[in-house]
Motif scaffolding. Structure first.
Motif, PDB file in Angstrom:
ATOM      1  N   LYS A 106      -7.459 -23.941  15.088  1.00  0.00           N
ATOM      2  CA  LYS A 106      -6.988 -22.617  15.532  1.00  0.00           C
ATOM      3  C   LYS A 106      -8.127 -21.737  16.043  1.00  0.00           C
ATOM      4  N   GLY A 107      -9.269 -21.782  15.388  1.00  0.00           N
ATOM      5  CA  GLY A 107     -10.409 -20.970  15.818  1.00  0.00           C
ATOM      6  C   GLY A 107     -10.877 -21.344  17.211  1.00  0.00           C
ATOM      7  N   GLN A 108     -10.966 -22.642  17.475  1.00  0.00           N
ATOM      8  CA  GLN A 108     -11.389 -23.096  18.800  1.00  0.00           C
ATOM      9  C   GLN A 108     -10.332 -22.774  19.851  1.00  0.00           C
ATOM     10  N   ILE A 109      -9.055 -22.864  19.474  1.00  0.00           N
ATOM     11  CA  ILE A 109      -7.998 -22.507  20.421  1.00  0.00           C
ATOM     12  C   ILE A 109      -8.106 -21.018  20.765  1.00  0.00           C
ATOM     13  N   LYS A 110      -8.333 -20.173  19.766  1.00  0.00           N
ATOM     14  CA  LYS A 110      -8.469 -18.731  20.020  1.00  0.00           C
ATOM     15  C   LYS A 110      -9.644 -18.443  20.942  1.00  0.00           C
ATOM     16  N   THR A 111     -10.761 -19.130  20.724  1.00  0.00           N
ATOM     17  CA  THR A 111     -11.936 -18.956  21.581  1.00  0.00           C
ATOM     18  C   THR A 111     -11.611 -19.386  23.013  1.00  0.00           C
ATOM     19  N   THR A 112     -10.907 -20.499  23.151  1.00  0.00           N
ATOM     20  CA  THR A 112     -10.513 -20.997  24.472  1.00  0.00           C
ATOM     21  C   THR A 112      -9.589 -19.995  25.158  1.00  0.00           C
ATOM     22  N   LEU A 113      -8.622 -19.468  24.410  1.00  0.00           N
ATOM     23  CA  LEU A 113      -7.702 -18.469  24.978  1.00  0.00           C
ATOM     24  C   LEU A 113      -8.457 -17.231  25.443  1.00  0.00           C
ATOM     25  N   SER A 114      -9.399 -16.780  24.648  1.00  0.00           N
ATOM     26  CA  SER A 114     -10.185 -15.602  25.005  1.00  0.00           C
ATOM     27  C   SER A 114     -10.980 -15.849  26.291  1.00  0.00           C
ATOM     28  N   SER A 115     -11.632 -16.998  26.365  1.00  0.00           N
ATOM     29  CA  SER A 115     -12.425 -17.331  27.558  1.00  0.00           C
ATOM     30  C   SER A 115     -11.537 -17.464  28.789  1.00  0.00           C
ATOM     31  N   ALA A 116     -10.388 -18.101  28.625  1.00  0.00           N
ATOM     32  CA  ALA A 116      -9.473 -18.261  29.759  1.00  0.00           C
ATOM     33  C   ALA A 116      -8.945 -16.904  30.216  1.00  0.00           C
ATOM     34  N   ALA A 129      -5.981 -28.075  30.191  1.00  0.00           N
ATOM     35  CA  ALA A 129      -5.923 -27.250  31.403  1.00  0.00           C
ATOM     36  C   ALA A 129      -6.768 -25.998  31.253  1.00  0.00           C
ATOM     37  N   LEU A 130      -6.660 -25.344  30.090  1.00  0.00           N
ATOM     38  CA  LEU A 130      -7.439 -24.117  29.868  1.00  0.00           C
ATOM     39  C   LEU A 130      -8.929 -24.409  29.799  1.00  0.00           C
TER      40      LEU A 130
END
Length: 131
Positions: free
Chosen positions: A18-28, A78-79
């Motif tokens: 979840k932490g890495q997904i949140k970081t990815t979402l923020s960057s995207a 994709a992100l």
């Protein structure tokens, strides 16, 4: 190992954290805000990315859990592809810079068309319930 393979491996790891997904979402999200909307293609790319981000956020929050693991991995891929700075065509080249990013996003969106349609229907229904 080529870029796509590296990102695929990272997507499989990221999709379960979840932490890495949140970081990815923020960057995207940050990179998405910087996209100019001066062409139909960029507007469509931005729209697809916004949907993929909302899908991931809804999955992550537990509000919408109707995605398979493979769908989540594809979305994260994709992100990650979108935010990874090393591209076949650098993003700073006008009109061509997002070509490889767009190709990957559109290909994955096409592959996930059924998931996207169901998600958008769920979103629409949810919005109708709050009115």
């Amino acid at each position: 190992m080529d870029k796509t393979k590296k990102i695929w491996e990272k997507a499989k790891k990221t999709a379960s954290d979840k932490g890495q997904i949140k970081t990815t979402l923020s960057s995207a999200g940050k990179k998405l805000k910087n996209l100019a909307e001066n062409s139909n293609e960029l507007r469509e790319l931005k729209s697809k990315l916004e949907i993929l981000i909302r899908m991931t956020q809804s999955h992550l929050s537990g509000a919408y859990r109707s995605f398979s693991v493979s769908s989540i991995i594809l979305i994260v891929f994709a992100l990650l592809y979108f935010i990874t700075p090393i591209d076949l065509i650098p993003d700073f080249i006008p009109a061509l810079g997002f070509t490889d990013d767009a190709s990957v996003i559109f290909l994955i969106a096409k592959k996930l068309n059924r998931d996207i349609t169901k998600f958008l229907q769920w979103e629409e229904k949810k919005l109708g319930q709050t009115d």
